[in-house]
Motif scaffolding. Structure first.
Motif, PDB file in Angstrom:
ATOM      1  N   LEU A 123       0.832  -1.203   0.000  1.00 49.58           N
ATOM      2  CA  LEU A 123       0.000   0.000   0.000  1.00 49.58           C
ATOM      3  C   LEU A 123       0.869   1.256   0.000  1.00 49.58           C
ATOM      4  CD1 LEU A 123      -2.824  -1.076   2.510  1.00 49.58           C
ATOM      5  CD2 LEU A 123      -2.915  -1.063   0.023  1.00 49.58           C
ATOM      6  N   ASP A 124       1.927   1.228   0.812  1.00 49.50           N
ATOM      7  CA  ASP A 124       2.819   2.403   0.881  1.00 49.50           C
ATOM      8  C   ASP A 124       3.520   2.661  -0.453  1.00 49.50           C
ATOM      9  OD1 ASP A 124       2.199   3.021   3.449  1.00 49.50           O
ATOM     10  OD2 ASP A 124       3.986   2.100   4.352  1.00 49.50           O
ATOM     11  N   GLU A 125       3.985   1.552  -1.060  1.00 45.19           N
ATOM     12  CA  GLU A 125       4.758   1.703  -2.308  1.00 45.19           C
ATOM     13  C   GLU A 125       3.923   2.285  -3.448  1.00 45.19           C
ATOM     14  OE1 GLU A 125       6.488  -2.125  -2.986  1.00 45.19           O
ATOM     15  OE2 GLU A 125       7.809  -1.920  -1.242  1.00 45.19           O
ATOM     16  N   SER A 126       2.609   2.167  -3.327  1.00 41.99           N
ATOM     17  CA  SER A 126       1.757   2.747  -4.373  1.00 41.99           C
ATOM     18  C   SER A 126       1.782   4.273  -4.312  1.00 41.99           C
ATOM     19  CB  SER A 126       0.317   2.258  -4.192  1.00 41.99           C
ATOM     20  OG  SER A 126      -0.257   2.862  -3.031  1.00 41.99           O
ATOM     21  N   GLY A 127       2.183   4.811  -3.179  1.00 46.16           N
ATOM     22  CA  GLY A 127       2.161   6.258  -2.990  1.00 46.16           C
ATOM     23  C   GLY A 127       0.773   6.783  -2.662  1.00 46.16           C
ATOM     24  N   LEU A 128      -0.203   5.887  -2.630  1.00 43.72           N
ATOM     25  CA  LEU A 128      -1.591   6.312  -2.379  1.00 43.72           C
ATOM     26  C   LEU A 128      -1.969   6.203  -0.905  1.00 43.72           C
ATOM     27  CD1 LEU A 128      -3.238   4.471  -5.417  1.00 43.72           C
ATOM     28  CD2 LEU A 128      -2.494   6.852  -5.280  1.00 43.72           C
ATOM     29  N   PHE A 129      -1.176   5.439  -0.178  1.00 40.65           N
ATOM     30  CA  PHE A 129      -1.489   5.219   1.241  1.00 40.65           C
ATOM     31  C   PHE A 129      -0.265   5.507   2.106  1.00 40.65           C
ATOM     32  CE2 PHE A 129      -4.763   2.713  -0.824  1.00 40.65           C
ATOM     33  CZ  PHE A 129      -5.872   2.913  -0.018  1.00 40.65           C
ATOM     34  N   ASN A 130      -0.556   5.883   3.309  1.00 45.30           N
ATOM     35  CA  ASN A 130       0.490   6.032   4.314  1.00 45.30           C
ATOM     36  C   ASN A 130       0.054   5.186   5.504  1.00 45.30           C
ATOM     37  OD1 ASN A 130       2.602   6.910   5.859  1.00 45.30           O
ATOM     38  ND2 ASN A 130       1.526   8.726   6.568  1.00 45.30           N
ATOM     39  N   VAL A 131       0.589   3.969   5.570  1.00 44.40           N
ATOM     40  CA  VAL A 131       0.067   2.963   6.507  1.00 44.40           C
ATOM     41  C   VAL A 131       0.859   2.944   7.811  1.00 44.40           C
ATOM     42  CG1 VAL A 131      -0.370   0.505   6.848  1.00 44.40           C
ATOM     43  CG2 VAL A 131      -0.733   1.532   4.600  1.00 44.40           C
ATOM     44  N   THR A 132       0.115   2.897   8.906  1.00 41.54           N
ATOM     45  CA  THR A 132       0.725   2.679  10.218  1.00 41.54           C
ATOM     46  C   THR A 132       0.223   1.328  10.731  1.00 41.54           C
ATOM     47  OG1 THR A 132       0.583   5.036  10.653  1.00 41.54           O
ATOM     48  CG2 THR A 132       0.970   3.603  12.556  1.00 41.54           C
ATOM     49  N   THR A 133       1.142   0.438  11.055  1.00 39.34           N
ATOM     50  CA  THR A 133       0.705  -0.865  11.583  1.00 39.34           C
ATOM     51  C   THR A 133       0.659  -0.814  13.106  1.00 39.34           C
ATOM     52  OG1 THR A 133       2.992  -1.621  11.469  1.00 39.34           O
ATOM     53  CG2 THR A 133       1.557  -2.276   9.677  1.00 39.34           C
ATOM     54  N   GLN A 134      -0.304  -1.520  13.655  1.00 36.72           N
ATOM     55  CA  GLN A 134      -0.420  -1.631  15.116  1.00 36.72           C
ATOM     56  C   GLN A 134      -0.734  -3.076  15.461  1.00 36.72           C
ATOM     57  OE1 GLN A 134      -3.266   1.029  16.851  1.00 36.72           O
ATOM     58  NE2 GLN A 134      -2.183   2.868  16.202  1.00 36.72           N
ATOM     59  N   ASP A 135       0.043  -3.659  16.358  1.00 33.76           N
ATOM     60  CA  ASP A 135      -0.270  -5.016  16.780  1.00 33.76           C
ATOM     61  C   ASP A 135      -0.770  -4.999  18.221  1.00 33.76           C
ATOM     62  OD1 ASP A 135       2.320  -4.407  17.806  1.00 33.76           O
ATOM     63  OD2 ASP A 135       2.561  -6.524  18.292  1.00 33.76           O
ATOM     64  N   ALA A 136      -1.482  -6.039  18.568  1.00 35.79           N
ATOM     65  CA  ALA A 136      -1.999  -6.151  19.935  1.00 35.79           C
ATOM     66  C   ALA A 136      -2.158  -7.618  20.277  1.00 35.79           C
ATOM     67  CB  ALA A 136      -3.341  -5.444  20.050  1.00 35.79           C
ATOM     68  N   GLU A 137      -2.068  -7.914  21.549  1.00 39.70           N
ATOM     69  CA  GLU A 137      -2.336  -9.268  22.033  1.00 39.70           C
ATOM     70  C   GLU A 137      -3.807  -9.580  21.745  1.00 39.70           C
ATOM     71  OE1 GLU A 137      -3.291 -12.384  24.892  1.00 39.70           O
ATOM     72  OE2 GLU A 137      -4.050 -10.360  24.984  1.00 39.70           O
ATOM     73  N   TRP A 138      -4.107 -10.829  21.481  1.00 40.67           N
ATOM     74  CA  TRP A 138      -5.421 -11.227  20.964  1.00 40.67           C
ATOM     75  C   TRP A 138      -6.590 -10.643  21.755  1.00 40.67           C
ATOM     76  CZ3 TRP A 138      -8.556 -12.296  17.379  1.00 40.67           C
ATOM     77  CH2 TRP A 138      -9.700 -13.056  17.556  1.00 40.67           C
ATOM     78  N   GLU A 139      -6.499 -10.697  23.070  1.00 38.96           N
ATOM     79  CA  GLU A 139      -7.608 -10.209  23.893  1.00 38.96           C
ATOM     80  C   GLU A 139      -7.820  -8.713  23.702  1.00 38.96           C
ATOM     81  OE1 GLU A 139      -9.582 -12.007  25.572  1.00 38.96           O
ATOM     82  OE2 GLU A 139      -8.534 -13.886  25.211  1.00 38.96           O
ATOM     83  N   GLU A 140      -6.723  -7.991  23.691  1.00 38.08           N
ATOM     84  CA  GLU A 140      -6.791  -6.543  23.526  1.00 38.08           C
ATOM     85  C   GLU A 140      -7.260  -6.200  22.106  1.00 38.08           C
ATOM     86  OE1 GLU A 140      -3.038  -4.918  24.555  1.00 38.08           O
ATOM     87  OE2 GLU A 140      -3.664  -2.857  24.198  1.00 38.08           O
ATOM     88  N   TYR A 141      -6.811  -7.007  21.181  1.00 34.06           N
ATOM     89  CA  TYR A 141      -7.111  -6.805  19.763  1.00 34.06           C
ATOM     90  C   TYR A 141      -8.624  -6.831  19.501  1.00 34.06           C
ATOM     91  CZ  TYR A 141      -6.501  -7.757  14.704  1.00 34.06           C
ATOM     92  OH  TYR A 141      -6.520  -7.719  13.333  1.00 34.06           O
ATOM     93  N   GLN A 142      -9.287  -7.807  20.152  1.00 38.63           N
ATOM     94  CA  GLN A 142     -10.726  -7.950  19.931  1.00 38.63           C
ATOM     95  C   GLN A 142     -11.493  -6.710  20.367  1.00 38.63           C
ATOM     96  OE1 GLN A 142     -12.422 -12.022  20.844  1.00 38.63           O
ATOM     97  NE2 GLN A 142     -10.454 -12.180  21.832  1.00 38.63           N
ATOM     98  N   THR A 143     -11.083  -6.163  21.489  1.00 33.62           N
ATOM     99  CA  THR A 143     -11.726  -4.932  21.961  1.00 33.62           C
ATOM    100  C   THR A 143     -11.383  -3.790  21.025  1.00 33.62           C
ATOM    101  OG1 THR A 143     -11.384  -5.760  24.192  1.00 33.62           O
ATOM    102  CG2 THR A 143     -12.006  -3.447  23.986  1.00 33.62           C
TER     103      THR A 143
END
Lengths: 540, 340
Positions: free
Chosen positions: A405-425
């Protein structure tokens, strides 16, 4: 003091002697070729290693792979799906037929018995469904029996007249609404038939006391460690056991499972090895890596509750950019197949709607979509993922998608990870614009990839709600004509490709690793994920 | 009764009474930490399968929708009645989990202690006696390495070496042994011996070797350094000089005087390593799929199984507290100054 020193020396010498004896002595037979007490089957005993855990062997108390697989081998259901096929055939029932889309009549095979000698009648069938719904165990899958329940989530009971038993061999299911997928549900482990004289009506039965009528019976069970199954000597159904005794060993880590199968400590490793381990084992050549068609589905969900997610053009542009082939190769070592539809290949009515709609990945086309909609680029986008649920390869996948997505120049992506329980919320609270989830079907029907995902925001609460899709879902569920249903299913998939509430990513294979002495493993690797112990033999 | 024995009784009673608030604080902390952590048993198991409404219904069925204080008081009341309840994720009585899996942890830790003593004491003695020699440097490096290396890393290294040799790298016994040996004491090694099944006994011992070695090496690192330092100090003692002055050969001086005195503080410190051993056991069990309480604890934490985690942690805490108490009491008996 001299005496105590001598004692210490004796203890040390004793310990060393025992250790040396252990080194030189005959080992307990880790290959499983020991004295079995199987009641049937002619092959050698064998050992299955798995990292899946067992919640409950009582069919009313589980909704997971580990439990369901023991249940498929210990219990019988009214119908079953033979290996490699998709249509249910009779098992405990001679036949189960739709009288109309809301009514199914099953006729039981006469003379069938549980392993304790009790006869199986229609009363046991009624009891099995009723207790499952009424126990409503928090770990159970009674939610799948919603078509038979009163709909009260706090006090669920069997709906009035939902199951009729006019005689000992006839069972009539009267569903709450038309549902042409219900027949397939009758092949799942949650509908296993249990003995009403053994199982309590209002609570689960202890795992080591379960009694079934399937090809194998549970001889011994140590929770989290080992299950020992022996062939049911009185079994007279279609799934004759090939081996007299089977051990299932439960391991905690995929790395331990890999070592165990590579070194011959288990005969088969099934669920779950990492893509890296599978590639490594395949290259090592000591064991066979066996692949069958799977039905696992991994996908990216748009959260329509965010400013970015609710813009259809942005969703379409991302769908236009994603290069699934590269994700499959680079993030998963080619162990998965790129997915171009919300419904995996092989299912009735499946069509690659995303491929038809978007074709090959294209930056130009994506740019055009955004320009036409007047979207200013680059679009800031938050991408969520969780390695604790989906493993380290999910990190690779998220990284790869961000790069695309970033390489297309159309998006500026920020990734965020979370532990499964936190992720669901987090994903339900709009923390991510786009987030990854996985799915295994409950039943082998295209609808199992549509209704749970698309009706009223889906189970993941992504705020997508299309009255047209809801209407089409009702229509396909009630449709008995195959061609007409396939057309409706295709129409829904086309709408998903147009609206893009989710972006399909890949479909997983059903993979097992087996020693070269094993036979029949590959035949059971199909999209049902039923590991049919009865088909597998070990050659001496 | 002498005044000395009276003060010992008082000391023991004081220590016993202190156990109650210690356990209470621990129970409260574990209860709160589990609730503060995101998620619950329902979302951990089926969070990606059910609608928010269905998840809420299941949480309610488990009583997780009740006010926290109500859950806490309910929990404390149950513990006071020695009722640790049933696990939420797989429906087992928590006490049965402790009974069924505690034996494996016990045999692992005892085996590890044996290996630690067999490795640590002789090497520590040698290093102390040959101070600043090549052997001393090598042993000290070995001690630092085994103590500093993460136990799971050591375990994986051991597995990599042993697996190609055909040595069992996981589980407490082969499937056949586990099938044949009926649980009596729930300590598989003892049960195999009681059954008179020598093939099974040897099989269990073989399975013990790698996990016990891995955990034992961790403890050995502590013991090596401790024994070495104490031997060095003892060798500088006046009584050692006096022994030498009397013309007693050096090897007897070391064995009968320096070594014996050097071991006294080692016994105390080794007793206090129980907490380290248990934390090491959790990682060792995970590495070797060893069916002990540590492995269960990890699985239940992942499953957010409040009842199971609270029960197992409480059990671990009681073990550590009781062993610490025993060490204190022994110290108080040996050295009366401790009581004051």
């Amino acid at each position: 003091m001299l005496r105590s020193k001598n004692t210490l020396a004796l203890v040390a010498a004793g310990a060393l002697t025992v250790s040396l004896a252990a080194c030189g002595g005959q080992s307990g037979d880790s290959s499983g070729n020991g004295s079995g007490s199987g009641g049937g089957g002619e092959g050698e005993p064998w050992i299955l290693g798995t990292t899946e855990s067992v919640t409950s062997i009582d069919p009313a108390g589980s909704y997971d792979f580990g439990s369901w697989n023991l249940q498929y081998n210990i219990f019988e259901q009214l119908v079953t799906i033979p290996a490699g096929e998709t249509e249910p055939v009779g098992s405990l029932a001679e036949s189960c037929e739709y009288d109309d889309p809301q009514t199914i009549t099953c006729t039981l095979v006469e003379g069938k018995k549980f392993t304790n000698g009790n006869e199986i009648t229609s009363s046991d069938v009624l009891f099995s469904f009723q207790r499952n719904i009424e126990i409503a165990d928090p770990n159970g899958s009674s939610v799948l029996l919603g078509q038979l329940s009163n709909g009260d989530e706090k006090n669920p009971t069997l709906a009035d007249g939902a199951i009729e038993t006019p005689d000992d061999t006839t069972v009539v299911f009267n569903l709450n609404s038309p549902d042409t997928t219900f027949l397939r549900l009758l092949s799942t482990a949650t509908t296993s038939i249990v003995d009403e004289e053994t199982f309590p009506a209002d609570k689960l039965l202890a795992d080591d006391q379960v009694v079934g009528s399937g090809p194998y019976q549970l001889e011994q069970y140590k929770a989290g460690e080992q299950a020992t199954l022996t062939a049911n000597p009185d079994y007279d159904g279609p799934n004759k056991p090939s081996s007299p005794q089977i051990f299932v060993q439960y391991l905690s880590e995929p790395s331990a499972l890999k070592t165990a199968v590579e070194s011959g400590q288990v005969d088969i490793a099934w669920r779950t090895l990492s893509p890296t381990d599978i590639t490594d084992l395949e290259q090592g050549g000591k064991v066979d890596v066996l692949r069958g068609e799977g039905s696992e589905f991994r996908y990216w969900v748009w959260q329509l509750g965010t400013e970015v997610g609710k813009n259809k053009a942005i969703r379409q542009a991302a769908a236009q950019l994603i290069d699934r082939e590269t994700i499959a190769q680079d993030a998963y070592d080619g162990t998965v197949t790129p997915s171009y539809s919300i419904v995996p290949p092989g299912f009735e009515g499946q069509k690659d709607s995303f491929k038809e709609r978007y074709g090959e990945p294209s930056v130009e086309k994506a740019k055009q979509i955004l320009e036409d909609a007047g979207v200013q680029t680059p679009v800031d986008l938050t991408l969520g993922y969780t390695p604790t649920r989906y493993g380290p390869n999910a990190v690779d996948e998220a990284t790869e998608l961000k790069a695309q997505l970033d390489e297309s120049g159309l998006f500026n992506v920020t990734t965020q990870d979370a532990e499964w329980e936190e992720y669901q919320t987090a994903y339900k609270e709009n923390a991510y614009d786009l987030f990854i989830l996985g799915w295994y079907p409950d039943i082998l029907d295209a609808d199992n990839y549509l209704t749970p995902f698309l009706r009223e925001g889906g189970f993941y609460a992504n705020n997508y709600n299309s009255p047209k899709v809801n209407k089409l879902l009702d229509s396909e569920l009630a449709e008995t004509d195959t061609a007409a249903r396939e057309k409706t299913l295709g129409e829904i998939q086309d709408i998903v490709a147009e609206d893009v509430p989710i972006i399909p990513s890949w479909n997983g294979e059903n993979i097992a690793v087996a020693s070269k002495q094993m036979e029949g493993v590959e035949e059971t690797l199909d999209p049902t994920y039923i590991f049919r112990f009865w088909m597998i033999t070990k050659q001496g | 009764m002498s005044s000395g024995s009276g003060s010992l009784t008082r000391y023991i009673l004081q220590r016993l009474l202190l156990i109650i608030p210690m356990i209470w604080v621990l129970l409260t902390l574990v209860f709160l930490l589990l609730r503060v952590a995101p998620g619950d048993p329902v979302t951990a198991a089926v969070g990606d399968k059910l609608s928010p409404e269905a998840i809420d219904a299941r949480r309610a069925a488990l009583g997780l929708d009740r006010p926290l204080i109500v859950q806490y008081l309910d929990y404390l009341g149950s513990v006071a009645r020695f009722d640790f309840g049933t696990t939420l994720s797989d429906n087992r009585p928590v006490l049965a989990v402790i009974r069924d899996n505690g034996g494996a942890t016990l045999s692992l830790t005892v085996g590890a202690f044996l290996i630690a003593l067999l490795v640590g004491i002789p090497l520590g003695l040698l290093a102390g006696r040959k101070r600043d020699s090549a052997a001393d440097v090598g042993i000290r490096l070995f001690g630092i390495f085994t103590y500093a290396a993460p136990v799971f890393w050591t375990g994986l290294l051991v597995i990599l070496i042993a697996a190609p040799l055909g040595w069992p790298t996981f589980e407490i016994a082969s499937p056949i042994t586990k099938f044949e040996v009926q649980p009596v004491t729930h300590i598989l090694l003892l049960d195999a011996i009681i059954a008179g099944n020598w093939d099974a006994t040897i099989d269990v011992l073989k399975h013990h070797l790698l996990p016990c070695l891995t955990l034992g090496l961790l403890l050995a690192g502590v013991i090596i350094r401790l024994v070495r330092v104490n031997v060095l100090q003892a060798l500088k003692g006046d009584y050692v000089e006096a022994a030498r002055a009397r013309g007693i050969p050096e090897k007897y001086v070391v064995r009968r005087h320096a070594f014996r005195n050097a071991l006294v503080p080692v016994v105390t410190v080794v007793g206090l390593q129980v907490a380290l051993t248990l934390s090491g056991a959790v990682l060792t069990e995970s590495t070797f799929s060893w069916p002990g309480l540590g492995l269960e604890l990890i699985d239940y934490i992942t499953a957010r199984d409040y009842a199971a985690v609270q029960g197992i942690v409480t059990f671990f805490a009681v073990v550590v507290v009781v062993v610490s108490l025993a060490v204190d009491v022994i110290n108080a008996i040996v050295d009366p100054r401790v009581r004051y």
